[in-house]
Design a protein around this motif. Sequence first.
Motif, PDB file in Angstrom:
ATOM      1  N   TYR A 170       0.708  -1.077   0.024  1.00  0.00           N
ATOM      2  CA  TYR A 170      -0.342  -0.284   0.125  1.00  0.00           C
ATOM      3  C   TYR A 170       0.936   0.884  -0.155  1.00  0.00           C
ATOM      4  N   PRO A 171       0.928   2.211  -1.215  1.00  0.00           N
ATOM      5  CA  PRO A 171       1.732   3.038  -1.429  1.00  0.00           C
ATOM      6  C   PRO A 171       0.545   4.344  -0.734  1.00  0.00           C
ATOM      7  N   ILE A 172       0.952   4.904   0.631  1.00  0.00           N
ATOM      8  CA  ILE A 172       0.366   5.895   1.234  1.00  0.00           C
ATOM      9  C   ILE A 172       0.460   6.981   0.767  1.00  0.00           C
ATOM     10  N   ASP A 173       1.336   7.705  -0.081  1.00  0.00           N
ATOM     11  CA  ASP A 173       1.868   9.150  -0.945  1.00  0.00           C
ATOM     12  C   ASP A 173       1.408   8.490  -2.047  1.00  0.00           C
ATOM     13  N   PRO A 174       0.513   8.118  -3.125  1.00  0.00           N
ATOM     14  CA  PRO A 174       0.557   8.011  -4.275  1.00  0.00           C
ATOM     15  C   PRO A 174       2.046   9.174  -5.005  1.00  0.00           C
ATOM     16  N   THR A 175       1.932  10.697  -4.090  1.00  0.00           N
ATOM     17  CA  THR A 175       2.969  11.179  -4.685  1.00  0.00           C
ATOM     18  C   THR A 175       4.927  10.630  -5.033  1.00  0.00           C
ATOM     19  N   ILE A 176       5.035   9.741  -4.314  1.00  0.00           N
ATOM     20  CA  ILE A 176       5.895   9.718  -3.523  1.00  0.00           C
ATOM     21  C   ILE A 176       6.405   7.668  -4.049  1.00  0.00           C
ATOM     22  N   ASP A 177       8.081   8.245  -4.897  1.00  0.00           N
ATOM     23  CA  ASP A 177       8.725   6.482  -5.995  1.00  0.00           C
ATOM     24  C   ASP A 177       8.505   5.202  -4.917  1.00  0.00           C
ATOM     25  N   TYR A 178       7.753   4.512  -4.671  1.00  0.00           N
ATOM     26  CA  TYR A 178       9.120   3.520  -3.629  1.00  0.00           C
ATOM     27  C   TYR A 178       9.316   2.561  -4.689  1.00  0.00           C
ATOM     28  N   SER A 179       9.729   2.344  -5.318  1.00  0.00           N
ATOM     29  CA  SER A 179      10.296   1.610  -6.417  1.00  0.00           C
ATOM     30  C   SER A 179      12.125   0.753  -5.537  1.00  0.00           C
ATOM     31  N   ALA A 180      12.342   1.769  -5.222  1.00  0.00           N
ATOM     32  CA  ALA A 180      13.524   1.430  -3.915  1.00  0.00           C
ATOM     33  C   ALA A 180      13.472   0.921  -3.216  1.00  0.00           C
ATOM     34  N   GLU A 181      12.631   0.593  -2.694  1.00  0.00           N
ATOM     35  CA  GLU A 181      11.645  -0.388  -1.302  1.00  0.00           C
ATOM     36  C   GLU A 181      11.969  -1.589  -1.659  1.00  0.00           C
ATOM     37  N   PRO A 182      12.545  -2.727  -0.816  1.00  0.00           N
ATOM     38  CA  PRO A 182      11.920  -3.819  -1.204  1.00  0.00           C
ATOM     39  C   PRO A 182      10.177  -4.008  -0.821  1.00  0.00           C
ATOM     40  N   MET A 183      10.287  -5.247  -1.698  1.00  0.00           N
ATOM     41  CA  MET A 183       8.439  -5.489  -2.161  1.00  0.00           C
ATOM     42  C   MET A 183       8.462  -6.634  -0.849  1.00  0.00           C
TER      43      MET A 183
END
Length: 139
Positions: A72-85
């Motif tokens: 779940y992306p808490i903030d849709p303006t943030i790029d979470y691609s560097a985070e673990p899945m």
Amino acid sequence: MMRASRSRVWRAVSNAEEFATWFRIQLDGTFAEGTTVRGTVSHSDGTHICAVEMNIETIEPERYFSYRWHPYPIDPTIDYSAEPMTLVEFILRDAEGGTEVTIIESGFDSIPLARRAEAFRMNDKGWGAQMGNLSRHVE
């Protein structure tokens, strides 16, 4: 438990077009081991919720389907691609009168602490709703 055959539930879980219908997501490809499928999740009114990237890991016909994604992306303006899945697993078993479906999402302990609890809470709540969607779709 789903009141449907294992093969019916399997199609709903492992076929990208069917998955998209009950999950309420638009997907850009098909599910195959080692592929990445991208999509967009929306509310029933069409309002955009978030972009999704699913890395398909394992497909064992009529038994097991898994993929990795960013929870779940808490903030849709943030790029979470560097985070673990996290890892999402669908496990199907025959049951009296239908099919037992177990959904496990693991790996939240690797999500940054600042958003871990909220990501877990929202995904936990979301999987409850998705089980209902899946059940209605196959029954």
